[in-house]
Write an enzyme that holds these catalytic residues in place. Structure first.
Site, short mmCIF file in Angstrom:
data_model
loop_
_atom_site.label_atom_id
_atom_site.label_comp_id
_atom_site.label_asym_id
_atom_site.label_seq_id
_atom_site.Cartn_x
_atom_site.Cartn_y
_atom_site.Cartn_z
N ARG A 100 28.80 50.99 45.06
CA ARG A 100 29.21 50.51 43.73
C ARG A 100 28.19 51.06 42.75
NH1 ARG A 100 31.05 44.54 41.78
NH2 ARG A 100 32.94 45.39 42.74
N HIS A 127 38.37 51.58 40.67
CA HIS A 127 38.09 50.49 41.61
C HIS A 127 39.22 50.51 42.67
CE1 HIS A 127 36.36 47.04 43.28
NE2 HIS A 127 36.51 46.15 42.32
N GLN A 130 40.02 47.49 45.00
CA GLN A 130 40.69 46.41 44.30
C GLN A 130 42.19 46.69 44.22
OE1 GLN A 130 39.29 43.47 42.97
NE2 GLN A 130 41.45 42.98 42.92
N ASP A 221 42.12 41.87 33.15
CA ASP A 221 40.74 41.96 33.63
C ASP A 221 39.85 41.59 32.45
OD1 ASP A 221 38.42 42.58 35.03
OD2 ASP A 221 38.66 44.75 34.91
N CYS A 260 41.52 40.70 38.89
CA CYS A 260 40.61 41.14 39.97
C CYS A 260 39.44 40.18 40.14
CB CYS A 260 40.12 42.54 39.68
SG CYS A 260 39.29 42.68 38.09
N ARG A 288 41.29 41.68 49.63
CA ARG A 288 40.23 42.69 49.54
C ARG A 288 39.75 43.04 50.94
NH1 ARG A 288 37.23 43.61 45.01
NH2 ARG A 288 36.43 45.26 46.35
N1 CP Z 1 36.88 42.07 41.97
C1 CP Z 1 35.64 42.43 42.30
O1 CP Z 1 35.33 43.59 42.58
O2 CP Z 1 34.75 41.39 42.31
P1 CP Z 1 33.18 41.54 42.47
O3 CP Z 1 32.65 42.23 41.25
O4 CP Z 1 32.68 40.12 42.58
O5 CP Z 1 32.88 42.33 43.71
N1 NVA Z 2 36.33 46.06 35.03
C1 NVA Z 2 35.40 45.19 35.68
C2 NVA Z 2 35.82 44.92 37.09
C3 NVA Z 2 34.96 43.94 37.83
C4 NVA Z 2 35.40 43.74 39.25
C5 NVA Z 2 34.01 45.80 35.64
O1 NVA Z 2 33.87 47.00 35.86
O2 NVA Z 2 33.05 45.06 35.37
#
Ligand code: CP
Ligand code: NVA
Length: 301
Positions: A100, A127, A130, A221, A260, A288
């Site tokens: 990430r 993502h 997701q 989101d 998400c 997930r």
């Molecule tokens: N939806 C998602 O990726 O959640 P987190 O940021 O908690 O991993």
């Molecule tokens: N769009 C959000 C998704 C979090 C899971 C972010 O990048 O923070």
């Protein structure tokens, strides 16, 4: 399939195969208890996480594999040593890397320099894990997922991009409704529109919230993604017509709500909707793990 950097790299068959395998693993976990026997997965996180970190860790454990979390939230990735050196060194011991990152290019570098599969656990652009869980959740509600009409409302971001590609590959009808200036990336939209056409789907973009009519599910989101320094006060007024509330759900005729998570209750969505009967948020969260396990099994066995 060598890595999972973005959904756009998947063919329709590969995407459908992952969803089918995820359903099999979900229904018969015991059959997959040794699927990752002797395999180790390194997880590098430059940003916080609840769902992604926990679902990968527990998911890998359920497949009989071992997972090691490397916290890079202090910004060490690429600073103490180069991303390329990270990738080559980790590849000496681990069988896969889950990452990430802020920059999508960091994930691409891990894949370029490492010699093991890399899975994108969220970048500024995409993502994919997701979106796989989201399409798995939708496919549990629709016999033919291509018949689902999905609306995404709010900020055009990494989650939007992965949903757009996935919907286009699967041939869904998808409408993305964002305030002017907050649309998804133009190149992503162009590529996805071509894919949608090939697969009998349709992708429409609009700033007009009235375009919400005639959708089965509304997805939203956060209005401010991780790493974005914009203050809520600055954008709240701009985004408020795009809040998902009971009135918007009724106008759409939508049965399902999707997010998400993490959600900002009372901001992009009301409690009434996120806690309502048609909310799929916990299916998405649970899925997930099953979707990621399908990806891990596909890449590693
Ligand atoms: N939806 C998602 O990726 O959640 P987190 O940021 O908690 O991993
Ligand atoms: N769009 C959000 C998704 C979090 C899971 C972010 O990048 O923070």
């Amino acid at each position: 399939m060598k890595h999972l950097l973005s959904i756009k790299e998947l063919s329709q068959t590969q995407l459908l195969d992952i969803l089918a395998l995820a359903k099999k693993i979900k229904a018969n976990p015991a059959e997959y208890r040794r699927a990752l026997d002797g395999k180790s997965v390194v997880m590098l996180f430059e940003k916080p996480s609840l769902r992604t970190r926990v679902s990968f860790d527990i998911g890998i454990n359920k497949l009989g594999g071992h997972c090691l979390y490397l916290d890079q939230q202090n910004g060490a990735l690429g600073e103490r040593e180069s991303v390329a050196d990270f990738a080559t060194n980790i590849s000496c011991w681990a069988d896969a890397i889950v990452a990430r990152t802020y920059l999508h290019s960091t994930i691409e570098k891990l894949a370029q320099y490492g010699s093991v599969p890399v899975i994108n656990a969220l970048s500024d652009l995409y993502h994919p894990c997701q979106a796989l869980a989201d399409f798995l959740s939708l496919s549990e509600q629709f016999d033919d997922i291509s018949q689902a009409r999905l609306a995404y409302v709010g900020d055009g971001n990494n989650v939007t991009h992965s949903l757009i590609y996935g919907a286009a590959i699967l041939g869904l009808t998808m409408t993305v409704i964002c305030p002017e200036g907050y649309f998804p990336d133009a190149l992503v939209v162009m590529e996805a529109q071509a894919l949608a056409e090939q697969n009998g789907g349709k992708l429409t973009l609009s700033a007009d919230i009235n375009q919400i009519e005639g959708h089965d599910a509304i997805y939203t989101d956060t209005w401010i993604s991780m790493g974005d320094e914009t203050s809520l006060a600055e954008i709240k007024e701009r985004f408020s017509p795009y809040q998902v509330n009971a009135e918007l759900m009724a106008k759409a005729g939508a049965k399902y709500f999707m997010h998400c998570l993490p959600a900002h209750r009372g901001v992009e969505v009301t409690d009434e909707v996120i806690d309502g009967k048609g909310s799929l948020i916990l299916d998405q969260a649970e899925n997930r793990m099953h979707a990621q396990n399908a990806v891990l099994v596909t890449l590693l066995s």
